[in-house]
Design a protein around this motif. Structure first.
Motif, short mmCIF file in Angstrom:
data_model
loop_
_atom_site.label_atom_id
_atom_site.label_comp_id
_atom_site.label_asym_id
_atom_site.label_seq_id
_atom_site.Cartn_x
_atom_site.Cartn_y
_atom_site.Cartn_z
N LEU A 130 0.82 -1.21 0.00
CA LEU A 130 0.00 0.00 0.00
C LEU A 130 0.86 1.26 0.00
O LEU A 130 0.51 2.26 -0.65
N LEU A 131 1.97 1.24 0.71
CA LEU A 131 2.86 2.41 0.74
C LEU A 131 3.48 2.67 -0.63
O LEU A 131 3.92 3.79 -0.90
N ARG A 132 3.51 1.66 -1.47
CA ARG A 132 4.06 1.85 -2.82
C ARG A 132 2.98 2.34 -3.80
O ARG A 132 3.29 3.07 -4.74
N VAL A 133 1.74 1.91 -3.59
CA VAL A 133 0.71 2.25 -4.58
C VAL A 133 -0.05 3.54 -4.23
O VAL A 133 -0.52 4.24 -5.14
N ILE A 134 -0.17 3.86 -2.94
CA ILE A 134 -0.95 5.04 -2.54
C ILE A 134 -0.37 6.33 -3.10
O ILE A 134 -1.12 7.16 -3.66
N PRO A 135 0.96 6.58 -2.99
CA PRO A 135 1.49 7.84 -3.55
C PRO A 135 1.26 7.98 -5.05
O PRO A 135 1.16 9.09 -5.57
N MET A 148 -4.69 2.61 -6.98
CA MET A 148 -5.67 1.69 -6.41
C MET A 148 -6.96 2.45 -6.13
O MET A 148 -6.92 3.59 -5.67
N SER A 149 -8.09 1.82 -6.41
CA SER A 149 -9.38 2.47 -6.19
C SER A 149 -9.65 2.66 -4.71
O SER A 149 -9.15 1.91 -3.86
N VAL A 150 -10.48 3.65 -4.39
CA VAL A 150 -10.80 3.96 -2.99
C VAL A 150 -11.48 2.79 -2.28
O VAL A 150 -11.10 2.44 -1.15
N PRO A 151 -12.49 2.13 -2.89
CA PRO A 151 -13.11 0.99 -2.21
C PRO A 151 -12.11 -0.12 -1.88
O PRO A 151 -12.18 -0.73 -0.81
N THR A 152 -11.20 -0.38 -2.81
CA THR A 152 -10.18 -1.41 -2.57
C THR A 152 -9.27 -1.01 -1.42
O THR A 152 -8.90 -1.85 -0.58
N LEU A 153 -8.91 0.27 -1.38
CA LEU A 153 -8.08 0.76 -0.28
C LEU A 153 -8.77 0.58 1.07
O LEU A 153 -8.14 0.16 2.05
N LYS A 154 -10.04 0.90 1.13
CA LYS A 154 -10.79 0.75 2.37
C LYS A 154 -10.83 -0.71 2.81
O LYS A 154 -10.71 -1.01 4.02
N THR A 155 -11.00 -1.61 1.85
CA THR A 155 -11.00 -3.04 2.17
C THR A 155 -9.66 -3.48 2.71
O THR A 155 -9.58 -4.22 3.70
N GLU A 156 -8.58 -3.01 2.07
CA GLU A 156 -7.23 -3.34 2.53
C GLU A 156 -6.99 -2.80 3.94
O GLU A 156 -6.37 -3.45 4.79
N GLU A 170 -3.77 8.39 2.87
CA GLU A 170 -5.09 8.30 2.23
C GLU A 170 -5.90 9.58 2.44
O GLU A 170 -6.61 10.03 1.55
N LYS A 171 -5.78 10.15 3.65
CA LYS A 171 -6.53 11.37 3.96
C LYS A 171 -5.98 12.59 3.23
O LYS A 171 -6.74 13.49 2.85
N ASN A 172 -4.67 12.64 3.04
CA ASN A 172 -4.03 13.89 2.63
C ASN A 172 -3.30 13.84 1.29
O ASN A 172 -2.70 14.84 0.89
#
Length: 349
Positions: A168-173, A177-185, A243-245
């Motif tokens: 996640l630290l590699r894909v978020i910046p 990745m879609s927001v729903p998938t992020l929330k699931t992760e 994710e927030k910022n």
């Protein structure tokens, strides 16, 4: 649908078999009580089985005493049995014997309902013996059959969660990745961290076990796993802050957002390297690692300098991310030192 028979299920079945064999050899009645006791006494660790056994002794003493008092004062009417059960549960909870409440209630009901003609001492001894046989059988099976390697199991859980956080630290910046998938992760990682901390408590309890081959190594491992969990928690905090910022950070000048993304990439690689070092999969050169850490410190200083004079609104979304990065870096630095101690490698002052 998956159908897996784990070691604990198998050990529970073996404990029940052993219990029934012993009760049959001793020609004890109500062997069902002993079997139930064996099932309830099967715990995830040897020390928890031992602790459970001690609690059973206390709880059953309470059950016998209250059963006798109940029979003597109230008889064996259903209302009397219910009243004694309620009082005994309250006493158990007060004494912190929550895990043995079921056996206590079972003991009271069995003794009181079978004492229509008054107090039957042989029956009470038989009833207590059944519980002891079941609990002891579970303890023996738990200690001798497939004894769990808690260190290996705990590290595997930590590694699984860390792999997910690093991903996640590699894909978020890069926002790939879609927001729903992020929330699931996020929910999955949060659940994993909770389970890891619960399992860590089991490992800590094993410190009191008498037969540990290399106790110093065992205690060092506990310290390392404690810091690994802290790193995992800091990584999760960084993920939530990103994710927030991340949108506001992207809107900043390219120089400032580039500094943050560069630092995230460096600290992600640093995290991965430390866990690989722990597994003896790589060898980290001390000088090279020192240069890497100095570069990260320099990047953090550059970020602070870049933000000098920025408005309050920018600090509200940049500071949480920067603070999470700094805290994660500090925890990783501590973890590296403990890992190098474990490997008997020199540590920088």
């Amino acid at each position: 649908m998956e159908f897996n028979i784990g070691p604990r299920m198998l050990k529970t079945g073996i404990a029940v078999i052993l219990t029934l064999v012993i009760t049959s050899m001793l020609q004890l009645e109500l062997e069902l009580v002993a079997a139930i006791a064996a099932v309830l006494a099967m715990q995830p660790s040897i020390m928890r089985s031992f602790t459970y056994f001690k609690e059973v002794v206390i709880a059953n003493s309470v059950a016998v005493i209250f059963s006798l008092i109940g029979i003597f004062l109230l008889g064996n009417h259903p209302l009397s049995v219910g009243a004694v059960v309620i009082i005994s549960i309250a006493i158990n909870v007060r004494l912190g014997l929550n895990k043995t409440v079921s056996l206590t209630v079972l003991t009271i009901i069995t003794i009181m309902l079978q004492s229509a003609d008054g107090i039957n001492v042989p029956f009470i001894i038989n009833r207590v013996s059944l519980v002891v046989i079941g609990v002891v059988s579970a303890f023996i099976v738990n200690a001798l059959v497939f004894p769990p390697n808690h260190q290996k199991l705990l590290f595997n859980r930590i590694q699984d969660a860390v792999d997910q956080t690093l991903f996640l630290l590699r894909v978020i910046p890069n926002k790939t990745m879609s927001v729903p998938t992020l929330k699931t992760e996020d929910r999955e990682i949060e659940k994993k961290i909770t389970k890891i901390k619960d399992y860590f408590d089991i490992l800590v309890e094993e410190r009191s076990r008498l037969f540990i081959r290399n106790k110093i190594h065992f205690l060092r491992s506990i310290v390392i796993y404690k810091h690994m969990i802290r790193v995992l928690e800091k990584q999760y905090t960084l993920i939530t802050q990103l994710e927030k910022n991340i949108e506001e950070i992207e809107a900043m000048s390219s120089g400032k957002s580039h500094v943050i993304k560069k630092l995230i990439n460096e600290i992600t690689n640093y995290s991965e390297n430390i866990f690989l070092l722990y597994q003896n999969k790589i060898v980290l050169d001390r000088d090279l690692q020192r240069e890497t850490k100095n570069a990260m410190r320099l990047t953090i200083n550059n970020l602070i300098e870049e933000l000098q004079g920025s408005g309050f609104d920018k600090w509200t979304y940049v500071f949480p991310v920067a603070n999470s990065l700094i805290e994660l870096f500090a925890e990783l630095d501590k973890l590296e030192k403990f890992v190098r101690k474990k490997e008997n490698q020199p540590i920088d002052a």
